[in-house]
Design a protein around this motif. Sequence first.
Motif, PDB file in Angstrom:
ATOM      1  N   LEU A  21       0.815  -1.212   0.000  1.00 44.55           N
ATOM      2  CA  LEU A  21       0.000   0.000   0.000  1.00 44.55           C
ATOM      3  C   LEU A  21       0.849   1.263   0.000  1.00 44.55           C
ATOM      4  CD1 LEU A  21      -2.853  -1.039   2.440  1.00 44.55           C
ATOM      5  CD2 LEU A  21      -3.025  -0.684  -0.017  1.00 44.55           C
ATOM      6  N   THR A  25      -0.037   4.175  -2.515  1.00 44.84           N
ATOM      7  CA  THR A  25      -0.530   5.471  -2.036  1.00 44.84           C
ATOM      8  C   THR A  25       0.565   6.519  -1.857  1.00 44.84           C
ATOM      9  OG1 THR A  25      -0.316   4.844   0.291  1.00 44.84           O
ATOM     10  CG2 THR A  25      -2.415   4.366  -0.793  1.00 44.84           C
ATOM     11  N   VAL A  30      -1.119   6.599   5.531  1.00 44.26           N
ATOM     12  CA  VAL A  30      -2.356   6.163   4.863  1.00 44.26           C
ATOM     13  C   VAL A  30      -2.357   4.649   4.709  1.00 44.26           C
ATOM     14  CG1 VAL A  30      -3.668   6.290   2.707  1.00 44.26           C
ATOM     15  CG2 VAL A  30      -2.699   8.364   3.686  1.00 44.26           C
ATOM     16  N   SER A  31      -1.213   4.085   4.343  1.00 47.04           N
ATOM     17  CA  SER A  31      -1.148   2.636   4.166  1.00 47.04           C
ATOM     18  C   SER A  31      -1.328   1.898   5.486  1.00 47.04           C
ATOM     19  CB  SER A  31       0.167   2.240   3.509  1.00 47.04           C
ATOM     20  OG  SER A  31       1.252   2.491   4.380  1.00 47.04           O
ATOM     21  N   LEU A  34      -5.072   2.095   6.241  1.00 47.50           N
ATOM     22  CA  LEU A  34      -5.824   1.165   5.390  1.00 47.50           C
ATOM     23  C   LEU A  34      -5.616  -0.286   5.825  1.00 47.50           C
ATOM     24  CD1 LEU A  34      -5.280   2.726   1.858  1.00 47.50           C
ATOM     25  CD2 LEU A  34      -7.411   2.595   3.141  1.00 47.50           C
ATOM     26  N   ILE A  38      -8.549  -2.853   6.997  1.00 46.86           N
ATOM     27  CA  ILE A  38      -8.715  -4.168   6.355  1.00 46.86           C
ATOM     28  C   ILE A  38      -8.616  -5.289   7.382  1.00 46.86           C
ATOM     29  CG2 ILE A  38      -7.645  -5.781   4.733  1.00 46.86           C
ATOM     30  CD1 ILE A  38      -6.948  -3.297   3.021  1.00 46.86           C
TER      31      ILE A  38
END
Length: 78
Positions: A21, A25, A30-31, A34, A38
């Motif tokens: 990610l 990204t 942000v990764s 995320l 998930i």
Amino acid sequence: MNIMIEIFGAFILPIILIPFLVRVTYNRWVSIGLAVIIMVAIFSKLESIWTIVTGILGLSIGSYLSMRIGKKVDKKWS
């Protein structure tokens, strides 16, 4: 047996997912966010505390690997 698969998945998933990610990204935070979203979606029915502990350990290892990848990319493109 099911709990062992869940613990293994909670450990391996963020180690693979966060560096991927980051490459998509271009942002480590942000990764990580995320990956947490998930993981919460996948492991919503947590059966043991060990799944949470290994998930946190996997997140920290994945974020470390993403930091290393970011340094290599910054050095390469500078």
